[in-house]
Design a protein around this motif. Structure first.
Motif, PDB file in Angstrom:
ATOM      1  N   MET A 117       0.855  -1.192   0.000  1.00 15.99           N
ATOM      2  CA  MET A 117       0.000   0.000   0.000  1.00 15.99           C
ATOM      3  C   MET A 117       0.889   1.240   0.000  1.00 15.99           C
ATOM      4  N   GLN A 118       0.353   2.289  -0.628  1.00 16.69           N
ATOM      5  CA  GLN A 118       1.163   3.507  -0.744  1.00 16.69           C
ATOM      6  C   GLN A 118       0.241   4.703  -0.969  1.00 16.69           C
TER       7      GLN A 118
ATOM      8  N   GLU B  14      -5.353   9.595  -3.092  1.00 16.20           N
ATOM      9  CA  GLU B  14      -5.291   8.449  -3.987  1.00 16.20           C
ATOM     10  C   GLU B  14      -4.281   7.496  -3.365  1.00 16.20           C
ATOM     11  N   VAL B  15      -4.682   6.246  -3.166  1.00 14.23           N
ATOM     12  CA  VAL B  15      -3.793   5.267  -2.559  1.00 14.23           C
ATOM     13  C   VAL B  15      -3.760   4.011  -3.412  1.00 14.23           C
ATOM     14  N   SER B  16      -2.602   3.358  -3.426  1.00 16.22           N
ATOM     15  CA  SER B  16      -2.504   2.058  -4.093  1.00 16.22           C
ATOM     16  C   SER B  16      -2.698   0.964  -3.052  1.00 16.22           C
ATOM     17  N   LEU B  17      -3.381  -0.094  -3.463  1.00 16.13           N
ATOM     18  CA  LEU B  17      -3.699  -1.187  -2.544  1.00 16.13           C
ATOM     19  C   LEU B  17      -3.646  -2.512  -3.293  1.00 16.13           C
ATOM     20  N   ALA B  18      -3.030  -3.498  -2.705  1.00 13.58           N
ATOM     21  CA  ALA B  18      -3.085  -4.841  -3.263  1.00 13.58           C
ATOM     22  C   ALA B  18      -4.488  -5.397  -3.052  1.00 13.58           C
ATOM     23  N   PRO B  19      -4.961  -6.265  -3.930  1.00 16.26           N
ATOM     24  CA  PRO B  19      -6.342  -6.780  -3.810  1.00 16.26           C
ATOM     25  C   PRO B  19      -6.647  -7.375  -2.447  1.00 16.26           C
TER      26      PRO B  19
ATOM     27  N   GLN C 125      -9.238  -0.702  -9.567  1.00 12.51           N
ATOM     28  CA  GLN C 125      -8.282  -1.792  -9.564  1.00 12.51           C
ATOM     29  C   GLN C 125      -6.912  -1.296  -9.125  1.00 12.51           C
ATOM     30  N   GLY C 126      -6.432  -1.863  -8.033  1.00 12.76           N
ATOM     31  CA  GLY C 126      -5.116  -1.490  -7.539  1.00 12.76           C
ATOM     32  C   GLY C 126      -5.099  -0.323  -6.584  1.00 12.76           C
ATOM     33  N   GLY C 127      -6.279   0.173  -6.178  1.00  9.54           N
ATOM     34  CA  GLY C 127      -6.259   1.306  -5.255  1.00  9.54           C
ATOM     35  C   GLY C 127      -7.628   1.863  -4.954  1.00  9.54           C
ATOM     36  N   ALA C 128      -7.625   3.070  -4.383  1.00  7.76           N
ATOM     37  CA  ALA C 128      -8.879   3.721  -4.024  1.00  7.76           C
ATOM     38  C   ALA C 128      -8.665   5.224  -3.897  1.00  7.76           C
ATOM     39  N   SER C 129      -9.743   5.956  -4.097  1.00  8.62           N
ATOM     40  CA  SER C 129      -9.783   7.385  -3.786  1.00  8.62           C
ATOM     41  C   SER C 129     -10.587   7.536  -2.506  1.00  8.62           C
TER      42      SER C 129
END
Length: 568
Positions: free
Chosen positions: A1-2, A24-29, A63-67
């Motif tokens: 995550m980032q 905006e963040v990146s997240l693994a499924p 896919q791959g993240g969230a706002s």
């Protein structure tokens, strides 16, 4: 995550109908569901601790993240961003075994920050504008009430007591929003010409400049909310026509909350992978944020030939005016049968169907930007302009005259004869725009064809290769790949050009038919040096358009002929 990005939202946006802050963040499924739930709990705890219990929380998964967004008072958006960032930091700590900063300590600091930034005068002015039914605009430097000819603007640190304002002198002017993947600038130019034909002083924002009544106020890309506010505070403006780009909507939100009508020209793959927009349906959702700004009784104008807009239309509560290049489009026919409004092309005539009546507005050959109908994408832009102008109540006679009066459309399917060669200037910068340009170029005469193209560095390799594949449908005799040093956007020098050249060679283009140049102007000069009488030169201009136009004007004025040496 980032954590990828943290920013303020100053107006209606993809997640909220009001101002706030978004991450905006990146997240693994495997971590996405848990991380979002923990963030929601953390942000709610801190919102309550700073006294913002009533603020909204919004989440958009991709896919791959969230706002991750929260609403906030307009005089506390910097603290709002910090609230959001702490909630995410605490989420990361919870999932990685770290120790987050103490909630009470953070809340105490933020409460002090909120108190220090509080601007009761700003909120009072906003509320008074709402009470009087006029628009309110604000930014870090200024605040204003009313729009255009009915506006008054003050420095943000010298706001008046609302009771001292003569509200009878304040009013709004009509606002029209134009968005879409391609065609926005041409459409706002058409609408400006229509407004002038109707005797109105128009204000226009675009990727080129801010313009009022035909006078350029400032040059540059003003398709975001900052450009809109600058224009809407100009007291000469009687009708505002705002090019509204995807980037501004996503990064800051809309500048206005009240527009007479909005237009979406089309939606196609461009800038995918940025700010959580990974596919075309998501891009359509972002562009349709403009529908939220349409006032009660207003309309949104949509392209009935665009599958994404047709699919998305069912989620729109605003009345729709459809436009189509096909008078027999089933959606348009059904819409008309139900009493709706539409614009369409029928037997070479652009028709407005409104209130059960059909009116011929203009013939294709009467509208210069359509190049006699060869530029089909500009026929579509003209139809969209008709729908938007009609939604704003502009007279049909003025709409027709305006479409016929726009003879100059710099850099957008602009054509000229030069020294016996035929030159077509355009701004195509994505596969959708390139496809329209190729179809236009196929309809134009040319003993040989040359194409000058380049691409910005913020597209992935596949998007760059797709641009080359579509360009090759024209099978030009020569291709000039230009470098765009001003638009590397994180890429190394020569990297994008190399991808384009590699794709052309993979497609079977002879290596000797592809020329690489270091700048746009060098590419144009290379094209002109190659030209012979009867050739068609398709020149894409993105960063040095003024220099290119100056060169072409100089060659025209000196009587230069294709095949002759170029002056230094």
């Amino acid at each position: 995550m980032q954590l990828l990005d943290s920013r303020r939202l100053t107006g209606p946006n993809l997640l909220l109908d009001r101002a706030g802050a978004v991450l905006e963040v990146s997240l693994a499924p495997e971590e996405a569901e848990g991380a979002v739930a923990i963030w929601r709990e953390n942000v709610r705890r801190l919102l309550e601790a700073v006294g913002w219990e009533g603020e909204e929380v919004a989440i958009r998964r991709f896919q791959g993240g969230a706002s991750l967004a929260i609403s906030a008072p307009i005089d506390a958006l910097y603290p709002a961003a910090e609230v959001n960032e702490w909630a995410w930091a605490a989420t990361e700590a919870a999932l990685t075994g770290g120790t987050p900063r103490d909630l009470e300590e953070v809340a105490e600091r933020l409460r002090a920050m909120i108190a220090g930034e509080a601007n009761p005068a700003l909120l009072s002015l906003r509320d008074a504008a709402a009470d009087h039914g006029v628009s309110f605009l604000w930014d870090d430097d200024q605040a204003s009430v009313g729009l255009g000819t009915g506006s008054i603007t003050w420095p943000a640190d010298a706001l008046p007591d609302p009771a001292s304002i003569d509200w009878s002198a304040i009013h709004d002017v009509p606002v029209l929003l134009v968005t879409g993947t391609n065609g926005k600038t041409t459409t706002v130019r058409l609408l400006g010409a229509i407004a002038a034909a109707a005797g109105r002083i128009s204000g226009i924002t675009s990727t080129d400049h801010i313009e009022v009544g035909g006078e350029v106020v400032d040059r540059g890309d003003y398709s975001g909310p900052g450009g809109a506010r600058t224009l809407l505070r100009d007291r000469r403006v009687e009708i505002a026509i705002l090019e509204t780009a995807r980037g501004g909507i996503l990064r800051r939100g809309l500048a206005v909350t009240g527009a007479e009508a909005a237009l979406v020209t089309n939606v196609a793959a461009d800038h995918l992978g940025e700010l959580g927009i990974l596919d075309v349906p998501a891009l359509a959702e972002a562009k349709l944020v403009v529908a939220r700004a349409v006032r009660p009784g207003g309309r949104i104008v949509l392209n009935a030939d665009d599958p994404e807009l047709v699919t998305a239309a069912g989620r729109i509560a605003v009345p729709i005016t459809w436009f189509s290049l096909d008078a027999a489009n089933p959606l348009v026919l059904a819409h008309l049968a139900a009493g709706g409004d539409a614009c369409f092309l029928e037997d070479g005539v652009l028709v407005l169907a409104q209130g059960g009546e059909r009116t011929a507005v203009a013939r294709i050959e009467e509208i210069p930007v359509t190049l006699g109908g060869a530029a089909r994408h500009n026929v579509a832009n003209a139809l969209g302009a008709i729908g938007l102008a009609a939604a704003a109540g502009l007279p049909v006679e003025a709409i027709g005259k305006g479409l016929q009066s726009l003879t100059s459309n710099p850099g957008r399917a602009a054509s000229m004869e030069l020294g016996g060669a035929y030159v077509l200037l355009d701004y195509a910068h994505n596969p959708h725009g390139m496809a329209a340009l190729v179809e236009l170029a196929k309809r134009l005469p040319g003993e040989r064809r040359l194409l000058v193209l380049g691409q910005a560095g913020d597209r992935d390799d596949e998007a760059i290769r797709e641009l080359a594949r579509i360009a090759w449908r024209l099978h030009p005799d020569r291709i000039v790949v230009k470098e765009l040093p001003e638009m590397l956007r994180g890429r190394g020098a020569g990297e994008v050009s190399a991808v384009l050249r590699d794709e052309f060679l993979r497609l079977g283009v002879a290596p000797g038919s592809v020329k690489m140049t270091g700048t746009e102007l060098e590419g144009i000069r290379e094209a002109l040096a190659w030209a012979q009488p009867g050739d068609l030169l398709i020149l894409l201009t993105h960063t040095q358009r003024d220099e290119v136009l100056a060169l072409l004007d100089r060659l025209q004025a000196t009587g230069w002929q294709a095949g002759e040496p170029l002056p230094v």
